[in-house]
Design an enzyme around this catalytic site. Sequence first.
Site, short mmCIF file in Angstrom:
data_model
loop_
_atom_site.label_atom_id
_atom_site.label_comp_id
_atom_site.label_asym_id
_atom_site.label_seq_id
_atom_site.Cartn_x
_atom_site.Cartn_y
_atom_site.Cartn_z
N LYS A 240 -10.32 -4.93 -4.94
CA LYS A 240 -11.23 -3.79 -5.06
C LYS A 240 -10.56 -2.68 -5.23
O LYS A 240 -11.08 -1.68 -5.88
CB LYS A 240 -12.04 -3.40 -3.69
CG LYS A 240 -12.97 -4.54 -3.12
CD LYS A 240 -13.44 -4.33 -1.61
CE LYS A 240 -13.91 -5.51 -0.93
NZ LYS A 240 -13.00 -5.89 0.10
N LYS B 71 0.75 -0.99 0.09
CA LYS B 71 0.01 0.12 -0.06
C LYS B 71 1.01 1.21 0.02
O LYS B 71 0.68 2.11 -0.56
CB LYS B 71 -1.04 -0.03 1.11
CG LYS B 71 -1.99 -1.00 1.05
CD LYS B 71 -3.31 -0.72 1.68
CE LYS B 71 -4.29 -1.55 1.35
NZ LYS B 71 -4.77 -2.78 2.31
N LYS C 27 -3.65 -9.87 -9.06
CA LYS C 27 -4.45 -10.25 -8.19
C LYS C 27 -6.05 -9.41 -8.08
O LYS C 27 -5.78 -8.37 -8.23
CB LYS C 27 -3.96 -10.12 -6.59
CG LYS C 27 -5.10 -10.33 -5.33
CD LYS C 27 -4.59 -9.91 -4.04
CE LYS C 27 -5.48 -8.96 -3.27
NZ LYS C 27 -6.36 -9.37 -2.55
#
Length: 321
Positions: free
Chosen positions: A192, A110, A189
């Site tokens: 969302k 992230k 992958k």
Amino acid sequence: MRILSGIQPSGALHVGNYFGMMKPSIELQDEGDAYYFIADYHSMTSLFDAEQRRRNTREVAVDFLACGLDPEKSVFFKQSDVPEVTELAWILSSLTPMGLLERCHSFKDKKAKGVSPNHGLFAYPVLMAADILIYDSNVVPVGRDQKQHVEVTRDIALKFNQAYGETFVIPEPRIRDDVAVVPGTDGQKMSKSYNNAIELFGEQKPTRKKIMGIVTDSRPPEEPKPDADQNIALQLLKLVSTKEVSRDYEERLIRGGMGYGDLKKKLFECYWDFFSPARKRREELNADPAYVDQVLEQGALKARDLAVKVITRVRQACGLS
Ligand code: ADP
Ligand code: TRP
């Protein structure tokens, strides 16, 4: 055997969530004492809209029930209905080396993607450890991306047991190799947050468009494709069709002569049929919000009962009481 897993209400559920976490969890309901929750505390690290959180939480509840979570077999609840878990997170936090969290891939990924991390995002594996340990869980069904977090949980539990005596059950991740990482429309992958997800219950037209947009190479239809197993649409077709259908399409790719468009059309058709019964059940559930509320309330009572027992044991062990 106690089974536990959670899912964040951070957006619409997708095919990766279903095959990686929801389906294995639903299948495990018959094998033990299952606890499944909606991780609304976790969603606070990335979602800052109260109404959206409320809406997403309800949608996840409805979608999970529609897919086959059976409240007669599983305890299904909202994480924040058991606030004891945040007390445990603090207790565990004090035994968690910074280095352990700094090494977590999900945090590093992230950060690398430019997300400016808050403390909650950094500390999230500790809350996840509390989620798991507060229910004396043995088995945690998740997709491969969560494996490291269950390993962190094990490390923290062992540290606590060493410092304060045998208190926690040491859990294990349960990862199904065949669906450990479901690819998204771009081959990464499915997630969302990568704009590559095929939603479980999206509208027909945009979902068809999304599926028709799956990334493929530029080889002509007639060219044989001995590497058919690398094809994203085929990988997804294997999940939502019968073995006969996916084998047939795989052979056609290998042989050559079929365009990628035909494969994607078949994928859309199979995907739509596969989730059809759940789509119907979802409509029924959406028409009965009181039922969904009642399931979550009753789940919370049962979950809290167990959590209070464990936190009482923990408080005793570490000298808080
Ligand atoms: P997302 O990456 O879309 O935000 P989450 O992190 O909320 O998904 O994942 C919820 C659950 O679904 C976890 O158990 C995770 O391992 C599983 N999962 C998510 N994406 C995939 C995927 N592409 N393949 C397999 N499992 C997945
Ligand atoms: N971290 C998980 C995810 O993002 C959700 C989660 C929170 C969870 N607590 C958990 C999963 C405990 C399994 C066990 O997908």
